[in-house]
Design a protein around this motif. Structure first.
Motif, PDB file in Angstrom:
ATOM      1  N   GLU A 144       0.824  -1.204   0.000  1.00  0.00           N
ATOM      2  CA  GLU A 144       0.000   0.000   0.000  1.00  0.00           C
ATOM      3  C   GLU A 144       0.865   1.265   0.000  1.00  0.00           C
ATOM      4  N   ALA A 145       1.968   1.215   0.723  1.00  0.00           N
ATOM      5  CA  ALA A 145       2.830   2.396   0.851  1.00  0.00           C
ATOM      6  C   ALA A 145       3.773   2.583  -0.334  1.00  0.00           C
ATOM      7  N   GLU A 146       4.212   1.488  -0.980  1.00  0.00           N
ATOM      8  CA  GLU A 146       5.331   1.583  -1.919  1.00  0.00           C
ATOM      9  C   GLU A 146       5.031   1.202  -3.367  1.00  0.00           C
ATOM     10  N   MET A 147       3.967   0.446  -3.626  1.00  0.00           N
ATOM     11  CA  MET A 147       3.772  -0.097  -4.971  1.00  0.00           C
ATOM     12  C   MET A 147       3.503   0.980  -6.017  1.00  0.00           C
ATOM     13  N   LYS A 148       2.745   1.985  -5.667  1.00  0.00           N
ATOM     14  CA  LYS A 148       2.327   2.999  -6.650  1.00  0.00           C
ATOM     15  C   LYS A 148       3.521   3.648  -7.336  1.00  0.00           C
ATOM     16  N   GLN A 155       7.260  -3.043  -9.356  1.00  0.00           N
ATOM     17  CA  GLN A 155       5.820  -2.813  -9.217  1.00  0.00           C
ATOM     18  C   GLN A 155       5.032  -4.037  -9.677  1.00  0.00           C
ATOM     19  N   TRP A 156       5.441  -4.634 -10.783  1.00  0.00           N
ATOM     20  CA  TRP A 156       4.765  -5.822 -11.306  1.00  0.00           C
ATOM     21  C   TRP A 156       4.819  -6.954 -10.284  1.00  0.00           C
ATOM     22  N   GLU A 181      -7.841  -1.007  -5.836  1.00  0.00           N
ATOM     23  CA  GLU A 181      -8.750   0.010  -6.369  1.00  0.00           C
ATOM     24  C   GLU A 181      -8.236   1.426  -6.106  1.00  0.00           C
ATOM     25  N   ARG A 182      -7.647   1.639  -4.942  1.00  0.00           N
ATOM     26  CA  ARG A 182      -7.135   2.977  -4.618  1.00  0.00           C
ATOM     27  C   ARG A 182      -5.889   3.330  -5.417  1.00  0.00           C
ATOM     28  N   LEU A 183      -4.978   2.369  -5.550  1.00  0.00           N
ATOM     29  CA  LEU A 183      -3.714   2.650  -6.231  1.00  0.00           C
ATOM     30  C   LEU A 183      -3.841   2.639  -7.757  1.00  0.00           C
ATOM     31  N   GLU A 184      -4.783   1.853  -8.282  1.00  0.00           N
ATOM     32  CA  GLU A 184      -5.051   1.767  -9.730  1.00  0.00           C
ATOM     33  C   GLU A 184      -3.836   1.330 -10.544  1.00  0.00           C
ATOM     34  N   VAL A 185      -2.916   0.589  -9.928  1.00  0.00           N
ATOM     35  CA  VAL A 185      -1.736   0.091 -10.636  1.00  0.00           C
ATOM     36  C   VAL A 185      -2.167  -0.949 -11.677  1.00  0.00           C
ATOM     37  N   LEU A 186      -1.748  -0.745 -12.928  1.00  0.00           N
ATOM     38  CA  LEU A 186      -2.039  -1.630 -14.062  1.00  0.00           C
ATOM     39  C   LEU A 186      -3.524  -1.674 -14.423  1.00  0.00           C
ATOM     40  N   LYS A 187      -4.286  -0.675 -13.968  1.00  0.00           N
ATOM     41  CA  LYS A 187      -5.725  -0.648 -14.262  1.00  0.00           C
ATOM     42  C   LYS A 187      -5.987  -0.604 -15.762  1.00  0.00           C
ATOM     43  N   ASP A 188      -5.160   0.128 -16.491  1.00  0.00           N
ATOM     44  CA  ASP A 188      -5.368   0.295 -17.933  1.00  0.00           C
ATOM     45  C   ASP A 188      -4.416  -0.558 -18.762  1.00  0.00           C
ATOM     46  N   TYR A 189      -3.838  -1.604 -18.156  1.00  0.00           N
ATOM     47  CA  TYR A 189      -2.889  -2.456 -18.871  1.00  0.00           C
ATOM     48  C   TYR A 189      -3.611  -3.167 -20.018  1.00  0.00           C
ATOM     49  N   PRO A 190      -3.072  -3.102 -21.247  1.00  0.00           N
ATOM     50  CA  PRO A 190      -3.761  -3.754 -22.376  1.00  0.00           C
ATOM     51  C   PRO A 190      -3.802  -5.266 -22.200  1.00  0.00           C
ATOM     52  N   THR A 191      -4.980  -5.830 -22.257  1.00  0.00           N
ATOM     53  CA  THR A 191      -5.172  -7.263 -22.026  1.00  0.00           C
ATOM     54  C   THR A 191      -5.875  -7.875 -23.226  1.00  0.00           C
ATOM     55  N   SER A 192      -5.315  -8.939 -23.760  1.00  0.00           N
ATOM     56  CA  SER A 192      -5.909  -9.603 -24.920  1.00  0.00           C
ATOM     57  C   SER A 192      -7.243 -10.244 -24.551  1.00  0.00           C
ATOM     58  N   PRO A 193      -8.170 -10.364 -25.516  1.00  0.00           N
ATOM     59  CA  PRO A 193      -9.454 -11.023 -25.241  1.00  0.00           C
ATOM     60  C   PRO A 193      -9.248 -12.438 -24.694  1.00  0.00           C
ATOM     61  N   GLY A 194      -9.977 -12.765 -23.654  1.00  0.00           N
ATOM     62  CA  GLY A 194      -9.856 -14.094 -23.052  1.00  0.00           C
ATOM     63  C   GLY A 194      -8.781 -14.200 -22.001  1.00  0.00           C
ATOM     64  N   CYS A 195      -7.966 -13.148 -21.847  1.00  0.00           N
ATOM     65  CA  CYS A 195      -6.909 -13.154 -20.832  1.00  0.00           C
ATOM     66  C   CYS A 195      -7.364 -12.366 -19.606  1.00  0.00           C
ATOM     67  N   THR A 196      -6.831 -12.730 -18.449  1.00  0.00           N
ATOM     68  CA  THR A 196      -7.178 -12.045 -17.209  1.00  0.00           C
ATOM     69  C   THR A 196      -6.332 -10.785 -17.059  1.00  0.00           C
ATOM     70  N   SER A 197      -6.961  -9.686 -16.703  1.00  0.00           N
ATOM     71  CA  SER A 197      -6.241  -8.434 -16.484  1.00  0.00           C
ATOM     72  C   SER A 197      -5.307  -8.560 -15.286  1.00  0.00           C
ATOM     73  N   PRO A 198      -4.113  -7.924 -15.363  1.00  0.00           N
ATOM     74  CA  PRO A 198      -3.227  -7.927 -14.195  1.00  0.00           C
ATOM     75  C   PRO A 198      -3.644  -6.898 -13.132  1.00  0.00           C
ATOM     76  N   PHE A 199      -4.676  -6.091 -13.396  1.00  0.00           N
ATOM     77  CA  PHE A 199      -5.203  -5.168 -12.396  1.00  0.00           C
ATOM     78  C   PHE A 199      -5.743  -6.000 -11.237  1.00  0.00           C
ATOM     79  N   ALA A 200      -5.155  -5.831 -10.052  1.00  0.00           N
ATOM     80  CA  ALA A 200      -5.389  -6.767  -8.948  1.00  0.00           C
ATOM     81  C   ALA A 200      -6.866  -7.017  -8.628  1.00  0.00           C
ATOM     82  N   PRO A 201      -7.719  -5.995  -8.513  1.00  0.00           N
ATOM     83  CA  PRO A 201      -9.126  -6.290  -8.202  1.00  0.00           C
ATOM     84  C   PRO A 201      -9.802  -7.198  -9.233  1.00  0.00           C
ATOM     85  N   ALA A 202      -9.514  -6.964 -10.530  1.00  0.00           N
ATOM     86  CA  ALA A 202     -10.092  -7.807 -11.579  1.00  0.00           C
ATOM     87  C   ALA A 202      -9.501  -9.208 -11.536  1.00  0.00           C
TER      88      ALA A 202
END
Length: 213
Positions: A144-148, A155-156, A181-202
Motif C-alpha cells: 500500500e505504501a510503496e507499490m504505486k 511494481q509488477w 482500487e485505490r492505487l489503480e496500478v495496471l488498471k489500464d494495462y492492455p489485455t488480450s481477449p480471453g486473458c485475465t487483467s493484471p489489475f489486482a481487483p479484476a
C-alpha cells in the motif's frame, strides 16, 4: 554457442527485444536443445559465463538448481538483467534452492529494484504455497505504501503478490481489493481477449470466481 547462433531468427529477436530480451532464439527450440543435452551443471556454468542471453537461458534449463551456493545465486540475480533470464532464474532455479527463503528476505530489502523484484516473486510463491510464518497484513502495508511509485518490474512483482494474497487468503481479500482500487496500478494495462487483467481487483475477482465454479 555455434548451435545457438544457428537458431538465431531475426523475427524472434524483434519480438523479444520489444520485451527487453536481447536474443533471437525461439524458446521452443531452446527447450528442445536443453532436453537433448540433459542436466549438465559444468556446461551450465560455462554458458552462464559467456554473458550471452540465449546461452544463459539454456544454462538455466540444464543446470542443477540445488548445486548453486547462496552467493552464486545472489551474483546471478544481479547479472541476469534481461526479463526472461531474470524470470527463469527465479522460477526454475532459485525457487528450488535450499537458500530460497534466506535470499527472499535479503532481496526484498535490496535497493536494486530488479533484485527486490526477485524477493517479491519468492514471497508470492510463499503466499500461494507456504504462507505459514508470513505477515500478510504487513506485506499489504508495504504494498500500500510503496507499490504505486515503484519501478516497473518491482511494481509488477508487488502487484502479483497483492493479487495472490487476495486470491488465496479470504480474510485479507477485501483489503487487497481495496488497495488495488485505490492505487489503480495496471488498471489500464492492455489485455488480450480471453486473458485475465493484471489489475489486482479484476485478477482477484476472476480467480475467485473460477475456483468457486
Amino acid at each position: 554457442m555455434a548451435e545457438l547462433a544457428g537458431l538465431e531468427d531475426a523475427k524472434a529477436r524483434a519480438v523479444n527485444e520489444r520485451h527487453g530480451d536481447d536474443h533471437g532464439v525461439n524458446l521452443g527450440k531452446l527447450r528442445a536443445l536443453a532436453k537433448r543435452l540433459g542436466t549438465r551443471q559444468e556446461l551450465a556454468y560455462g554458458l552462464w559465463e559467456t554473458q550471452d542471453t540465449a546461452a544463459r537461458l539454456l544454462a538455466l534449463l540444464i543446470c542443477r538448481p540445488k548445486a548453486f551456493t547462496r552467493d552464486e545465486l545472489d551474483a546471478m540475480v544481479r547479472e541476469g538483467r534481461p526479463p526472461k533470464v531474470h524470470d527463469w532464474l527465479v522460477n526454475y532455479v532459485v525457487k528450488k534452492s535450499p537458500h530460497a527463503d534466506e535470499l527472499r528476505l535479503a532481496w526484498m530489502e535490496d535497493p536494486d529494484p530488479v533484485v527486490a523484484g526477485a524477493g517479491w516473486a519468492l514471497t508470492t510463491e510463499r503466499v500461494a504455497k507456504k504462507p505459514e510464518g508470513l505477515d500478510l497484513a504487513g506485506l499489504l502495508d508495504v504494498i500500500e505504501a510503496e507499490m504505486k511509485d515503484a519501478p516497473a518490474r518491482l511494481q509488477w512483482a508487488m502487484n502479483h503478490c497483492l493479487a495472490r494474497i487476495g486470491i488465496d487468503h479470504a480474510e485479507h481479500r477485501a483489503r487487497a481489493i481495496g488497495i488495488g482500487e485505490r492505487l489503480e496500478v495496471l488498471k489500464d494495462y492492455p489485455t488480450s481477449p480471453g486473458c485475465t487483467s493484471p489489475f489486482a481487483p479484476a485478477w482477484i475477482a476472476e480467480m475467485v470466481r473460477r475456483e468457486a465454479g
